[in-house]
Design a protein around this motif. Sequence first.
Motif: not given
Length: 59
Positions: A5, A37, A44, A55
């Motif tokens: 990220i 993370n 996310t 994603l």
Amino acid sequence: MEISIKAEIARHNYKYKYVANNVGIPESTFYKKLRKNNFSIGETQKILSFIGAKLVMAS
């Protein structure tokens, strides 16, 4: 495969504080999760959606 990220935010030239505020994660929590993370899939997705990244999950 692990998603960084931190790297994605940097690649899109966003400040961590700005991203945290816009995805609804308290700054202190965001920084703790960023250090390890350790974001959930939902978090996310929110972060990547906000910064304009996608994603893609393969099964």
